[in-house]
Design an enzyme around this catalytic site. Structure first.
Site, short mmCIF file in Angstrom:
data_model
loop_
_atom_site.label_atom_id
_atom_site.label_comp_id
_atom_site.label_asym_id
_atom_site.label_seq_id
_atom_site.Cartn_x
_atom_site.Cartn_y
_atom_site.Cartn_z
N ARG A 48 70.56 74.98 -18.55
CA ARG A 48 70.95 73.96 -17.57
C ARG A 48 72.04 74.46 -16.63
O ARG A 48 72.41 73.78 -15.67
CB ARG A 48 71.52 72.71 -18.26
CG ARG A 48 70.60 72.01 -19.20
CD ARG A 48 71.32 70.85 -19.88
NE ARG A 48 71.31 69.63 -19.12
CZ ARG A 48 70.41 68.67 -19.26
NH1 ARG A 48 69.44 68.78 -20.16
NH2 ARG A 48 70.46 67.58 -18.53
N TYR A 51 72.06 74.51 -12.70
CA TYR A 51 72.33 73.22 -12.03
C TYR A 51 73.80 72.82 -12.21
O TYR A 51 74.49 72.53 -11.22
CB TYR A 51 71.40 72.14 -12.60
CG TYR A 51 71.53 70.82 -11.89
CD1 TYR A 51 71.12 70.68 -10.56
CD2 TYR A 51 72.05 69.71 -12.53
CE1 TYR A 51 71.24 69.46 -9.90
CE2 TYR A 51 72.18 68.49 -11.87
CZ TYR A 51 71.77 68.37 -10.55
OH TYR A 51 71.89 67.17 -9.91
N ARG A 92 61.77 63.22 -15.03
CA ARG A 92 62.90 62.47 -15.57
C ARG A 92 62.41 61.36 -16.49
O ARG A 92 61.25 60.94 -16.44
CB ARG A 92 63.77 61.93 -14.43
CG ARG A 92 64.61 63.05 -13.84
CD ARG A 92 65.52 62.56 -12.78
NE ARG A 92 64.77 62.16 -11.61
CZ ARG A 92 65.26 61.41 -10.63
NH1 ARG A 92 66.49 60.96 -10.71
NH2 ARG A 92 64.53 61.12 -9.57
N PRO A 180 72.56 66.94 -23.20
CA PRO A 180 73.77 66.18 -23.55
C PRO A 180 73.45 65.06 -24.54
O PRO A 180 72.46 64.35 -24.39
CB PRO A 180 74.23 65.62 -22.20
CG PRO A 180 73.69 66.58 -21.19
CD PRO A 180 72.37 67.01 -21.73
N1 UDP Z 1 63.77 62.72 -22.16
C1 UDP Z 1 62.84 62.27 -23.10
N2 UDP Z 1 61.52 62.26 -22.73
C2 UDP Z 1 61.08 62.61 -21.49
C3 UDP Z 1 62.04 63.05 -20.53
C4 UDP Z 1 63.38 63.10 -20.91
O1 UDP Z 1 63.18 61.91 -24.23
O2 UDP Z 1 59.86 62.53 -21.23
C5 UDP Z 1 65.21 62.70 -22.55
C6 UDP Z 1 65.95 63.99 -22.24
O3 UDP Z 1 65.85 64.90 -23.32
C7 UDP Z 1 67.37 63.47 -22.05
C8 UDP Z 1 67.16 62.08 -21.45
O4 UDP Z 1 65.83 61.71 -21.76
O5 UDP Z 1 68.02 63.33 -23.31
C9 UDP Z 1 67.37 62.03 -19.95
O6 UDP Z 1 66.60 63.04 -19.36
P1 UDP Z 1 66.50 63.23 -17.78
O7 UDP Z 1 65.83 64.54 -17.53
O8 UDP Z 1 65.91 62.01 -17.16
O9 UDP Z 1 68.02 63.26 -17.28
P2 UDP Z 1 69.27 64.19 -17.72
O10 UDP Z 1 68.97 64.88 -19.02
O11 UDP Z 1 69.44 65.13 -16.60
O12 UDP Z 1 70.39 63.24 -17.88
#
Ligand code: UDP
Length: 219
Positions: A48, A51, A92, A180
């Site tokens: 990550r 980013y 997402r 996270p």
């Molecule tokens: N996530 C999940 N299933 C999915 C996509 C994401 O469980 O199909 C989880 C991912 O592992 C993370 C959370 O949802 O813990 C948010 O992921 P996202 O990519 O939307 O945002 P970010 O991790 O950048 O906050």
């Protein structure tokens, strides 16, 4: 690189410039919820990092241009945002879960689903950003903008299933590295400065987003 190009342009025009930064600057946070003065917990060489460190570097450049050239900057740290007009395939979690539920496909939870996120409806984010842009030049940020309502991914999946009326099963997939474990904005600063706080609760924002996806992609 884009950030430094834009900073050069803003300097030439003496224009106020906004950086759309991110809660990812806090990494996998050990302070919870995250206030702006928390320096974060980022793995510099993890998957990550491109980013996270890219955004952190952009913040650094913004503050250097502010200090060295007096450039009027605004740095906003955006927490997870969702709403109509999200791309259905950007990966997402909100868009994934809604598309999966509407298509009757399995809902993919990464890991055990106990990790948390705080989801802000897009209109609330935009309102906060507009108010921030109208504050005096002494208010540079960084300023957290997000909804402090915090949910596990399991709770999110259950909400999406209930609001769509879907009977999709829940499946668990591998948790991405450095995902996270918890994330929630401390928005005390934004509240005090902007007299702002999110107005749209998750259930309502999800219902609006589901209506959009249903009409646009599942007919
Ligand atoms: N996530 C999940 N299933 C999915 C996509 C994401 O469980 O199909 C989880 C991912 O592992 C993370 C959370 O949802 O813990 C948010 O992921 P996202 O990519 O939307 O945002 P970010 O991790 O950048 O906050």
């Amino acid at each position: 690189h884009g950030a430094i190009n834009m900073l050069g342009l803003a300097k030439r025009l003496n224009a106020k410039i906004l950086q759309a930064s991110t809660s990812e600057v806090y990494g996998d946070p050990s302070v919870h919820p995250q206030p702006e003065d928390y320096w974060g917990h980022v793995n510099a060489i993890g998957p990550r990092a491109c980013y996270d460190e890219g955004k952190r570097c952009a913040e650094t450049l913004f503050f250097d241009y502010h200090r060295q050239h007096g450039l009027p900057i605004k740095v906003v740290r955006i927490f997870n945002t969702y709403g109509p007009r999200m791309h259905p395939n950007d990966g997402r979690v909100v868009s994934n879960f809604i598309m999966q539920a509407l298509r009757g496909e399995p809902i993919t939870i990464y890991g055990d689903g106990s990790q948390t996120r705080s989801f802000c409806y897009v209109d609330d984010l935009v309102e906060g950003m507009l108010r921030f842009m109208d504050t005096g030049a002494e208010h540079t940020g960084p300023l957290n903008i997000g909804n402090p309502g915090e949910f596990t991914m399991l709770e999110l999946a259950e909400k999406v299933l209930r609001l769509t009326g879907s009977s999709s099963p829940i499946v668990h997939k591998e948790l991405p590295q450095d995902d996270p474990k918890q994330r929630r904005p401390d928005i005390a600063r934004a509240k005090a400065l902007l007299d702002w706080e999110p107005q749209v609760p998750l259930d309502e924002g999800l219902a609006r987003t589901i209506a959009y996806f249903r009409q646009r992609f599942v007919t």
